[in-house]
Design an enzyme around this catalytic site. Structure first.
Site, PDB file in Angstrom:
ATOM      1  N   SER A   1      17.564 108.408  45.850  1.00 42.87           N
ATOM      2  CA  SER A   1      17.626 108.183  44.402  1.00 42.87           C
ATOM      3  C   SER A   1      16.759 109.176  43.644  1.00 42.87           C
ATOM      4  O   SER A   1      16.823 109.241  42.423  1.00 42.87           O
ATOM      5  CB  SER A   1      17.161 106.761  44.068  1.00 42.87           C
ATOM      6  OG  SER A   1      15.807 106.577  44.467  1.00 42.87           O
TER       7      SER A   1
ATOM      8  N   HIS B   1      24.614 108.376  45.829  1.00 45.82           N
ATOM      9  CA  HIS B   1      23.594 107.416  45.421  1.00 45.82           C
ATOM     10  C   HIS B   1      24.235 106.095  45.013  1.00 45.82           C
ATOM     11  O   HIS B   1      24.787 105.956  43.926  1.00 45.82           O
ATOM     12  CB  HIS B   1      22.756 107.981  44.268  1.00 45.82           C
ATOM     13  CG  HIS B   1      21.688 107.041  43.799  1.00 45.82           C
ATOM     14  ND1 HIS B   1      21.249 106.991  42.497  1.00 45.82           N
ATOM     15  CD2 HIS B   1      20.976 106.109  44.480  1.00 45.82           C
ATOM     16  CE1 HIS B   1      20.310 106.079  42.396  1.00 45.82           C
ATOM     17  NE2 HIS B   1      20.131 105.523  43.578  1.00 45.82           N
TER      18      HIS B   1
ATOM     19  N   GLU C   1      26.623 107.757  42.243  1.00 52.28           N
ATOM     20  CA  GLU C   1      26.374 109.100  41.723  1.00 52.28           C
ATOM     21  C   GLU C   1      26.675 110.095  42.841  1.00 52.28           C
ATOM     22  O   GLU C   1      26.078 110.031  43.916  1.00 52.28           O
ATOM     23  CB  GLU C   1      24.927 109.234  41.249  1.00 52.28           C
ATOM     24  CG  GLU C   1      24.637 108.431  39.993  1.00 52.28           C
ATOM     25  CD  GLU C   1      23.181 108.509  39.560  1.00 52.28           C
ATOM     26  OE1 GLU C   1      22.925 108.648  38.357  1.00 52.28           O
ATOM     27  OE2 GLU C   1      22.300 108.409  40.434  1.00 52.28           O
TER      28      GLU C   1
ATOM     29  N   ASN D   1      18.460 107.351  36.876  1.00 53.17           N
ATOM     30  CA  ASN D   1      17.001 107.264  36.933  1.00 53.17           C
ATOM     31  C   ASN D   1      16.333 108.248  35.987  1.00 53.17           C
ATOM     32  O   ASN D   1      15.243 107.981  35.462  1.00 53.17           O
ATOM     33  CB  ASN D   1      16.515 107.489  38.367  1.00 53.17           C
ATOM     34  CG  ASN D   1      16.792 106.292  39.249  1.00 53.17           C
ATOM     35  OD1 ASN D   1      17.129 105.219  38.762  1.00 53.17           O
ATOM     36  ND2 ASN D   1      16.662 106.464  40.554  1.00 53.17           N
TER      37      ASN D   1
END
Length: 593
Positions: free
Chosen positions: A427, A448, A460, A498
């Site tokens: 991540s 991800h 992702e 993130n």
């Protein structure tokens, strides 16, 4: 100021002003609507007539109650109509000059005890209060759009505001069925102060061509459970409004993260201000329409892509929650799965965890017992990565430690057949660093997943500078087969979700450090005002403060922006072993299980 606020004047009958008048009239207040434009005043009356008629049809109002509401609402085009008001709420355009003029003129119109509230979300309440002869009665009252539906109201005090005025307005907000949050005077207050920094970073991410507008919005909706993606939300709010708010925030904070992304200026100056103009980040059917229509930037669904590789079997490395969840996802979709861990026992434990998850799905009626049994049969536990010799896709979900991942990729390089795709679920770590541990970096990509993997729809797809087209195409095809939504992004810290989520969380911590607002008020503000499923401190405690700190450090190290430096309070809590729910204490304390 002890008398109840029974008569309220609302100045400015645009979308927000009209919504506020409806809330007040429905709550039994006498409402005086004022707008210099007669057409705007007429539209406000029509809007109230239409909304109350719908309520009668849905049996939420009686016809008698509707008539009472309509009788309580009167409109005027002259500011002097506010003379009898106990409270005046101005929601005129976000301009100091316009708002200051309204405040000055009200001094000559209203009674000495009348409270004057500004609906600004960006301008200084203190500066506006200073224009009044009685600044102690001036405060901020920030409703959220649409006012009838949104529960949050921020009650904003300046250093000049009388406590009695705050108390009276707070009581009114409660009587309206709203959740008032008391805040101090700074641009954006709580909800917008956190929201607009996040929106600004999303605009900058799009401007940098890191990801498409559709992928950025899908990532935040599916990865964080948000009701709208950031670019669609900017269009709804108004690109020009966002720019005004960010300008005010930057003027106070001097934080580069608040400096409006150049694309906001470019769109504003071109008149592409969002839904209200019919075009902003997206193109709409017409001005004011919520319907997005195709334009030159819309991805072509049948776009010719590189042909993918065949994937029938998948290897999942790891034995934790994420590895188990990913293995379950692939097995449900019909893939043969090898679940490998450092020992046979760990792999068997992981498979048992999947069995319990499938049983819960059967109990809830989400799948049949036969389908669950077939899914479990497709999973072969193994105590060695040698078992990945024949898999078409090897996916690692081990500890978030670059050395550990690089060692694993070196092993996968040796045991996996030529042509197998090697993927990491990291991540925050660089995917290319994992690729360099192999002799086949072109076959390495990031996938991800989000926790819990069986429930979360987003993946992702992280392409490095050397990942080949067919590897990317294969992974996107696989995501579709396992019923996940793939979004494309490049190999940089935080990817999409993130990179946008954790600066927002960090800024929430800074608000608490600065004693601007409490944990509870900030969480309430973001849930009620921003539509977030969890407040930032609830989410931090769920994610884990140590995990959050590690991601913040990676983002700060990658982008070298002072605004991304982890908040000291987060570092102190982690140092004290207060890591969130998993330790029983983080920002809040939890009962031990």
């Amino acid at each position: 100021m002890d008398a109840p606020l029974n008569t309220v004047a609302v100045i400015g009958l645009g979308t927000m002003g009209t919504g506020i008048t409806e809330v007040l009239a429905r709550a039994g207040r006498e409402v005086i609507g004022i707008d210099i434009c007669q057409a705007a005043a007429s539209r406000a009356v029509e809007s109230l007539e239409a909304s109350t008629a719908r309520a009668v049809r849905r049996e939420r109002l009686t016809e008698e109650e509707r008539r009472g509401i309509l009788t309580r609402f009167r409109t005027f085009t002259d500011l002097r109509a506010a003379a009898d008001a106990d409270l005046v709420i101005e929601v005129v355009p976000e301009s100091y000059e316009v708002k200051q003029q309204v405040v000055r003129e009200l001094d000559a119109v209203v009674r000495p005890g009348t409270i004057i509230a500004t609906g600004t979300n960006a301008l200084s309440v203190t500066r506006l209060a200073a224009e009044s002869q009685r600044p102690e009665r001036v405060l901020g009252l920030h409703f959220f759009n649409p006012a009838p539906a949104m529960k949050l109201v921020e009650v904003v005090s300046s250093v000049l505001t009388a406590p009695a005025a705050v108390a009276a307005v707070t009581d009114l907000a409660l009587a309206l069925g709203k959740e008032p949050v008391a805040v101090g005077d700074r641009p954006g207050f709580v909800a917008d102060g956190l929201l607009f920094g996040y929106l600004n970073q999303a605009a900058a991410m799009y401007e940098a061509k890191y990801a498409s507008r559709e992928d950025i919005d899908a990532a935040m909706r599916l990865g964080c459970g948000l009701p709208m993606g950031p670019l669609a939300l900017l269009d709804l709010i108004g690109v020009d409004t966002a720019r005004t708010v960010l300008d005010a925030m930057y003027a106070e904070s001097q934080d580069r993260l608040h400096a409006p992304a150049p694309i906001l200026r470019q769109l504003s100056e071109a008149g592409l201000t969002g839904r209200k103009a019919g075009r902003g980040f997206y193109t709409y059917a017409e001005a004011g329409s919520p319907e997005v229509v195709r334009d030159a930037l819309t991805p072509v669904e049948d776009e010719e892509r590189a042909p993918g590789r065949t994937v029938r079997s998948v290897g999942v490395a790891g034995s934790g929650t994420m590895a188990s969840g990913i293995a379950e996802v692939f097995a449900k979709a019909g893939f043969s799965v090898v679940l490998a861990a450092r020992t046979e026992e760990k792999a068997q434990t992981a498979k048992s965890r999947i069995g319990k998850s499938l049983s819960r799905s059967v109990d809830k009626g989400r799948m049949t017992a036969e389908a669950a049994a077939q899914t479990l049969e497709r999973i072969t536990p193994a105590g060695s990565y040698e078992a990945f010799a024949d898999v078409d896709l090897a996916l690692e979900a081990v500890a978030e430690d670059l050395d550990i991942k690089r060692q694993l990729f070196a092993t996968l390089d040796k045991v996996c057949k030529p042509g197998a795709i090697l993927a990491t679920t990291t991540s925050s770590l660089p995917v290319v660093a994992c690729a360099r541990a192999t002799s086949r970096p072109r076959d390495v990509i990031g996938m991800h997943f989000f926790n819990p993997a069986p429930a979360m729809k987003l993946v992702e797809v992280v392409r490095t500078v050397v990942t080949t087209d067919d590897v990317r195409a294969t992974v996107r095809e696989v995501c579709t087969k396992i019923r996940k939504h793939p979004v494309d992004c490049g190999d940089r810290a935080g990817f999409i979700v993130n990179a946008l989520l954790f600066p927002y969380l960090n800024n929430a911590i800074k608000m608490v450090e600065e004693h601007y607002a409490s944990l509870d008020d900030i969480d309430a503000a973001m849930k009620l005002g921003g539509g977030y499923p969890m407040g930032p401190f609830e989410l931090l405690d769920v994610v884990g403060l140590d995990v959050s700190l590690a991601i913040e450090k990676v983002l700060h190290r990658e982008f070298r922006d002072p605004g991304l430096a982890p908040a000291p309070l987060l570092e102190h809590l982690v140092a004290a072993g207060c890591l969130g729910r998993k330790t029983g204490r983080g920002f809040r304390e939890y009962a031990r299980r």
